[in-house]
Design a protein around this motif. Sequence first.
Motif, PDB file in Angstrom:
ATOM      1  N   VAL A 177       0.830  -1.198   0.000  1.00  0.00           N
ATOM      2  CA  VAL A 177       0.000   0.000   0.000  1.00  0.00           C
ATOM      3  C   VAL A 177       0.869   1.254   0.000  1.00  0.00           C
ATOM      4  N   LYS A 178       0.684   2.044  -1.052  1.00  0.00           N
ATOM      5  CA  LYS A 178       1.342   3.349  -1.118  1.00  0.00           C
ATOM      6  C   LYS A 178       0.256   4.399  -0.988  1.00  0.00           C
ATOM      7  N   VAL A 179       0.548   5.432  -0.260  1.00  0.00           N
ATOM      8  CA  VAL A 179      -0.487   6.434  -0.001  1.00  0.00           C
ATOM      9  C   VAL A 179      -0.061   7.820  -0.475  1.00  0.00           C
ATOM     10  N   ILE A 180      -1.041   8.658  -0.630  1.00  0.00           N
ATOM     11  CA  ILE A 180      -0.775  10.045  -1.013  1.00  0.00           C
ATOM     12  C   ILE A 180      -1.362  10.932   0.096  1.00  0.00           C
ATOM     13  N   ILE A 181      -0.627  11.913   0.507  1.00  0.00           N
ATOM     14  CA  ILE A 181      -1.113  12.792   1.583  1.00  0.00           C
ATOM     15  C   ILE A 181      -1.979  13.898   0.981  1.00  0.00           C
ATOM     16  N   ALA A 182      -3.199  14.018   1.503  1.00  0.00           N
ATOM     17  CA  ALA A 182      -4.151  14.985   0.942  1.00  0.00           C
ATOM     18  C   ALA A 182      -3.687  16.412   1.212  1.00  0.00           C
ATOM     19  N   ASP A 183      -3.607  17.215   0.137  1.00  0.00           N
ATOM     20  CA  ASP A 183      -3.279  18.631   0.354  1.00  0.00           C
ATOM     21  C   ASP A 183      -4.417  19.533  -0.108  1.00  0.00           C
ATOM     22  N   HIS A 184      -5.492  18.913  -0.552  1.00  0.00           N
ATOM     23  CA  HIS A 184      -6.663  19.710  -0.937  1.00  0.00           C
ATOM     24  C   HIS A 184      -7.975  19.087  -0.425  1.00  0.00           C
ATOM     25  N   GLN A 218      -2.719   3.578  -3.516  1.00  0.00           N
ATOM     26  CA  GLN A 218      -3.923   2.823  -3.170  1.00  0.00           C
ATOM     27  C   GLN A 218      -4.845   3.600  -2.234  1.00  0.00           C
ATOM     28  N   GLN A 219      -4.265   4.465  -1.427  1.00  0.00           N
ATOM     29  CA  GLN A 219      -5.073   5.160  -0.424  1.00  0.00           C
ATOM     30  C   GLN A 219      -4.627   6.597  -0.261  1.00  0.00           C
ATOM     31  N   VAL A 220      -5.477   7.349   0.424  1.00  0.00           N
ATOM     32  CA  VAL A 220      -5.173   8.746   0.755  1.00  0.00           C
ATOM     33  C   VAL A 220      -4.969   8.848   2.260  1.00  0.00           C
ATOM     34  N   TRP A 222      -5.538  11.315   5.049  1.00  0.00           N
ATOM     35  CA  TRP A 222      -6.323  12.550   5.210  1.00  0.00           C
ATOM     36  C   TRP A 222      -5.651  13.470   6.210  1.00  0.00           C
ATOM     37  N   THR A 223      -5.733  14.758   5.892  1.00  0.00           N
ATOM     38  CA  THR A 223      -5.197  15.780   6.784  1.00  0.00           C
ATOM     39  C   THR A 223      -6.359  16.642   7.273  1.00  0.00           C
ATOM     40  N   ASP A 224      -6.106  17.486   8.259  1.00  0.00           N
ATOM     41  CA  ASP A 224      -7.185  18.343   8.771  1.00  0.00           C
ATOM     42  C   ASP A 224      -7.644  19.302   7.669  1.00  0.00           C
ATOM     43  N   ASP A 225      -8.938  19.563   7.630  1.00  0.00           N
ATOM     44  CA  ASP A 225      -9.504  20.326   6.514  1.00  0.00           C
ATOM     45  C   ASP A 225      -9.078  21.794   6.517  1.00  0.00           C
ATOM     46  N   ALA A 226      -8.780  22.331   7.704  1.00  0.00           N
ATOM     47  CA  ALA A 226      -8.507  23.771   7.777  1.00  0.00           C
ATOM     48  C   ALA A 226      -7.109  24.109   7.271  1.00  0.00           C
ATOM     49  N   THR A 227      -6.102  23.302   7.644  1.00  0.00           N
ATOM     50  CA  THR A 227      -4.723  23.667   7.298  1.00  0.00           C
ATOM     51  C   THR A 227      -3.993  22.601   6.477  1.00  0.00           C
ATOM     52  N   HIS A 228      -4.550  21.394   6.417  1.00  0.00           N
ATOM     53  CA  HIS A 228      -3.888  20.265   5.730  1.00  0.00           C
ATOM     54  C   HIS A 228      -2.458  20.033   6.230  1.00  0.00           C
ATOM     55  N   THR A 229      -2.248  20.288   7.506  1.00  0.00           N
ATOM     56  CA  THR A 229      -0.910  20.062   8.072  1.00  0.00           C
ATOM     57  C   THR A 229      -0.875  18.882   9.035  1.00  0.00           C
ATOM     58  N   LYS A 230      -2.033  18.497   9.607  1.00  0.00           N
ATOM     59  CA  LYS A 230      -2.053  17.407  10.588  1.00  0.00           C
ATOM     60  C   LYS A 230      -2.500  16.117   9.919  1.00  0.00           C
ATOM     61  N   LEU A 231      -1.771  15.033  10.189  1.00  0.00           N
ATOM     62  CA  LEU A 231      -2.094  13.737   9.594  1.00  0.00           C
ATOM     63  C   LEU A 231      -3.175  13.067  10.448  1.00  0.00           C
ATOM     64  N   GLU A 232      -4.270  12.650   9.807  1.00  0.00           N
ATOM     65  CA  GLU A 232      -5.417  12.231  10.615  1.00  0.00           C
ATOM     66  C   GLU A 232      -5.869  10.785  10.437  1.00  0.00           C
ATOM     67  N   GLU A 233      -6.131  10.345   9.212  1.00  0.00           N
ATOM     68  CA  GLU A 233      -6.545   8.950   8.998  1.00  0.00           C
ATOM     69  C   GLU A 233      -5.974   8.466   7.669  1.00  0.00           C
ATOM     70  N   ALA A 234      -5.893   7.157   7.527  1.00  0.00           N
ATOM     71  CA  ALA A 234      -5.420   6.568   6.268  1.00  0.00           C
ATOM     72  C   ALA A 234      -6.573   5.815   5.628  1.00  0.00           C
ATOM     73  N   GLY A 235      -7.107   6.334   4.550  1.00  0.00           N
ATOM     74  CA  GLY A 235      -8.259   5.708   3.906  1.00  0.00           C
ATOM     75  C   GLY A 235      -9.401   5.665   4.898  1.00  0.00           C
ATOM     76  N   GLY A 312       5.008   3.381   1.493  1.00  0.00           N
ATOM     77  CA  GLY A 312       5.593   4.674   1.162  1.00  0.00           C
ATOM     78  C   GLY A 312       4.502   5.703   0.983  1.00  0.00           C
ATOM     79  N   PHE A 313       4.902   6.990   0.975  1.00  0.00           N
ATOM     80  CA  PHE A 313       3.892   8.041   0.824  1.00  0.00           C
ATOM     81  C   PHE A 313       4.378   9.130  -0.120  1.00  0.00           C
ATOM     82  N   ALA A 314       3.396   9.738  -0.787  1.00  0.00           N
ATOM     83  CA  ALA A 314       3.704  10.877  -1.651  1.00  0.00           C
ATOM     84  C   ALA A 314       3.126  12.127  -1.027  1.00  0.00           C
ATOM     85  N   TYR A 315       3.866  13.221  -1.179  1.00  0.00           N
ATOM     86  CA  TYR A 315       3.331  14.513  -0.783  1.00  0.00           C
ATOM     87  C   TYR A 315       3.708  15.506  -1.876  1.00  0.00           C
ATOM     88  N   LYS A 316       2.697  16.111  -2.448  1.00  0.00           N
ATOM     89  CA  LYS A 316       2.889  16.976  -3.626  1.00  0.00           C
ATOM     90  C   LYS A 316       3.750  16.237  -4.662  1.00  0.00           C
TER      91      LYS A 316
END
Length: 355
Positions: A177-184, A218-220, A222-235, A312-316
Amino acid sequence: MEIKTLEDIKLNLTERSKIHDIDFENLSFGNVFTDHMLVCDFVDGRWNQPEIMPYKPFSIEPSARVFHYGQAIFEGMKAYKDEAGDVWLFRPEQNFARFNKSAVRLAMPEVPEEVFLGGLKKLLQIEKDWVQRGTGKSLYIRPFMIATSTGVIASPSNNYRFCIILSPAKSYYSGEVKVIIADHFSRAANGGIGAAKAAGNYSAQFYPTKLANEKGYQQVIWTDDATHTKLEEAGTMNVFFRINDTLYTAPTSERILDGVTRKSLIELAKRENMNVEVKSVLVDELIAAAKDGSLKEIFGAGTAAVVNPIAGFAYKDDYFELPKVENSFALHLKEKLTNIQTKVDEDTFGWTVKI
Ligand SMILES: *Cc1c(COP(=O)(O)O)cnc(C)c1O
């Protein structure tokens, strides 16, 4: 705890079980259902008598509110069979309490304990042959509730249907499982329904997850909706990060689901003398830890897969591959928790409940 069985329950049992047609060694998750389901309707302000009946389609009017306004909630739990052939649930009172919290948030009626837990116990007694023994085998339990009143009026329904269906499961390995960190995109926001197990939280995730899939993830995360700086859940799982030898997971909030697996892993890790901190990890901290080599593991935690290691994870525009660790905390905790659930190890926490 002890679950009281429900005396006042209508039984309409099938004459022919389909269990012998099932190949229990080759099951894909959540596609096969057992012979029976439990159905209980809420009409005119009260719960009717629950009924256990053959698993089959039911008919609902096209104008039923669930189809238009998404008033729908669910739970996910598992039953396990021990060496002696007894069937066990894992912390079912947690799922029951969370279901009713979700119900309140979606303006739905709370389900009585006798119906949710008592009805489930009765249903599992009838379907006990469907709970298979062996590594990774379990019976996945899906309680859910939908709004059934007719009319496309945007207000809460008067009538509801509560239902429990059961699906035999074998341990699933989701592959790498590779994930992408939500920035939007966001799955939840303060004041929203992220802490409820609402069907709509899942449909809201499908599109951003599809975009991630198209990019090879495979998954995202999720970061906090206000700032997208805090890592919150995976999928659809809670998420843990291991930096050096400390495990981090975010505190539950209005945006994070209070997972039973998450809270059990925290207690288990403490008992195993691991360092655990309930604290949000920031995206910047994660990237810094990935760069300096202190980031050892990331894993999702939830009932279906228990623990899901992330490769692994992708960010931007950057991708960070995690190292292969020898003494994986994720796999160690998964084994310990699974051994408690399946009664291989002694349950010193009192989490398991016999049916
Ligand atoms: C169900 C769910 C989890 C995991 O909860 P468990 O009780 O451990 O199964 C985590 N996050 C989300 C968003 C969920 O819906």
